[in-house]
Design a protein around this motif. Structure first.
Motif, PDB file in Angstrom:
ATOM      1  N   ASN A  97       5.774  37.396 -72.695  1.00 51.88           N
ATOM      2  CA  ASN A  97       6.107  35.996 -72.400  1.00 51.88           C
ATOM      3  C   ASN A  97       7.534  35.586 -72.743  1.00 51.88           C
ATOM      4  O   ASN A  97       7.770  34.492 -73.257  1.00 51.88           O
ATOM      5  N   TRP A  98       8.490  36.432 -72.427  1.00 53.49           N
ATOM      6  CA  TRP A  98       9.894  36.044 -72.551  1.00 53.49           C
ATOM      7  C   TRP A  98      10.674  36.651 -71.396  1.00 53.49           C
ATOM      8  O   TRP A  98      11.479  37.540 -71.574  1.00 53.49           O
TER       9      TRP A  98
ATOM     10  N   ARG B  92       2.527  35.735 -68.804  1.00 57.99           N
ATOM     11  CA  ARG B  92       2.157  34.875 -67.671  1.00 57.99           C
ATOM     12  C   ARG B  92       2.755  35.422 -66.368  1.00 57.99           C
ATOM     13  O   ARG B  92       3.484  36.413 -66.362  1.00 57.99           O
ATOM     14  N   ASP B  93       2.471  34.722 -65.285  1.00 58.83           N
ATOM     15  CA  ASP B  93       2.895  35.179 -63.959  1.00 58.83           C
ATOM     16  C   ASP B  93       4.406  35.205 -63.785  1.00 58.83           C
ATOM     17  O   ASP B  93       4.914  35.936 -62.924  1.00 58.83           O
TER      18      ASP B  93
ATOM     19  N   GLU C 110       8.595  42.130 -60.300  1.00 58.02           N
ATOM     20  CA  GLU C 110       8.550  42.418 -58.867  1.00 58.02           C
ATOM     21  C   GLU C 110       9.935  42.304 -58.237  1.00 58.02           C
ATOM     22  O   GLU C 110      10.308  43.110 -57.381  1.00 58.02           O
ATOM     23  N   ALA C 111      10.714  41.312 -58.676  1.00 60.40           N
ATOM     24  CA  ALA C 111      12.073  41.147 -58.146  1.00 60.40           C
ATOM     25  C   ALA C 111      12.957  42.324 -58.552  1.00 60.40           C
ATOM     26  O   ALA C 111      13.726  42.851 -57.735  1.00 60.40           O
ATOM     27  N   PHE C 112      12.852  42.761 -59.788  1.00 60.98           N
ATOM     28  CA  PHE C 112      13.658  43.897 -60.241  1.00 60.98           C
ATOM     29  C   PHE C 112      13.213  45.189 -59.570  1.00 60.98           C
ATOM     30  O   PHE C 112      14.032  46.092 -59.359  1.00 60.98           O
TER      31      PHE C 112
ATOM     32  N   HIS D 246       4.406  48.292 -63.969  1.00 61.69           N
ATOM     33  CA  HIS D 246       4.028  47.139 -64.801  1.00 61.69           C
ATOM     34  C   HIS D 246       2.606  47.371 -65.299  1.00 61.69           C
ATOM     35  O   HIS D 246       1.650  47.328 -64.525  1.00 61.69           O
ATOM     36  N   VAL D 247       2.478  47.635 -66.613  1.00 62.38           N
ATOM     37  CA  VAL D 247       1.179  47.842 -67.238  1.00 62.38           C
ATOM     38  C   VAL D 247       0.849  46.582 -68.025  1.00 62.38           C
ATOM     39  O   VAL D 247       1.583  46.211 -68.942  1.00 62.38           O
ATOM     40  N   TRP D 248      -0.265  45.928 -67.697  1.00 62.41           N
ATOM     41  CA  TRP D 248      -0.586  44.592 -68.235  1.00 62.41           C
ATOM     42  C   TRP D 248      -2.040  44.544 -68.682  1.00 62.41           C
ATOM     43  O   TRP D 248      -2.907  45.197 -68.087  1.00 62.41           O
TER      44      TRP D 248
END
Length: 264
Positions: free
Chosen positions: A13-14, A43-44, A51-53, A63-65
């Motif tokens: 979250n940063w 968060r989203d 996704e942009a990077f 991306h592991v979440w």
């Protein structure tokens, strides 16, 4: 033939800090072969940033979440380890800005039978706020607002001579700047998921690696990292986590019960 590597970045979250971190990754003199974001339930807005990077990143960006359920870095790191495709792992935090030679320096320093911990330059509160506000990730070691600047001196010809600095002190480990072999991490079963909340997860992992015969080496005057300022996390779990660390030390544990294999 150059050693191939996976760069794991932990985050929570940063996205503003993660953006500066990823910019510094994209401008490395030697790129990692893949980048894995270990996301402890952001968060989203963090997902959209990644996704942009991904559109700009010339190497795979994963991306592991998992869901946000408190500080569970040990669990998300173990899940990230399972996604690693390369033999050498470099690990940083998402609030770190890398010197452009960071990955190159780690790869040059890598040796079988050892793991590596580095240090960091601390960016003060006011400078951190300015960098985040201006989206600026390039600055000089002489920029006002930096602390412990000696950690920012890049003098590679001195690095080898300093590798035994505080070699036997497992409390001197920086999870925001570490590197190890994938096979060694799997042999000790990764992070101990009995450790929850902030504190000692990196030290306990280092202790098990050492108990397994893996030598701790310190990288100084190379692999320079800059740590963005943030308020301290709650230290309420440190006493319990200290007990786990102490148990690992006294019992000479080499493997944790709750680790990577709980996700396979």
């Amino acid at each position: 033939m150059q050693l191939s590597t996976s760069l794991i970045i932990s985050t929570y979250n940063w996205p503003e800090a993660l953006s500066l971190c990823l910019e510094s990754v994209l401008h490395q003199t030697v790129l990692p072969d893949e980048v894995i974001i270990a996301d402890d339930g952001s968060r989203d807005d963090t997902r959209r940033l990644i996704e942009a990077f991904r559109q700009r990143c010339p190497v795979p960006l994963l991306h592991v979440w998992h869901e946000d359920d408190g500080f569970r870095k040990t669990q998300i790191m173990n899940q990230a380890f399972l996604q690693v495709s390369h033999p050498y792992i470099i690990q940083i935090d998402g609030d770190i800005i890398l010197n452009r030679h960071f990955v190159e320096d780690h790869l040059h320093f890598a040796r079988e039978g050892s793991f590596v911990t580095g240090s960091r330059v601390v960016i003060g509160k006011e400078l951190t706020q300015r960098l985040l506000r201006t989206h600026r990730w390039r600055f000089s070691l002489f920029t006002p607002g930096l602390h412990n600047r000696l950690n920012g001196l890049r003098l590679p010809f001195l690095t080898k001579s300093q590798e035994n600095y505080r070699q036997h002190d497992t409390l001197y480990v920086r999870g925001c700047n570490m590197a190890f072999w994938r096979k060694d991490i799997f042999a000790v079963n990764g992070y101990d998921e009995a450790i929850t909340g902030w504190g000692r997860e990196d030290n306990e992992l280092a202790e098990r690696l050492i108990n397994s015969g893996i030598r701790k080496r310190v990288i100084k005057f190379s692999a320079i990292a800059f740590h963005l300022y943030h308020e301290w996390r709650s230290r309420g779990s440190v006493e319990r986590n200290d007990e786990i660390l102490h148990s690992t030390m006294t019992q000479k544990r080499t493997r944790c019960e709750r680790g990577i294999d709980g996700h396979t």
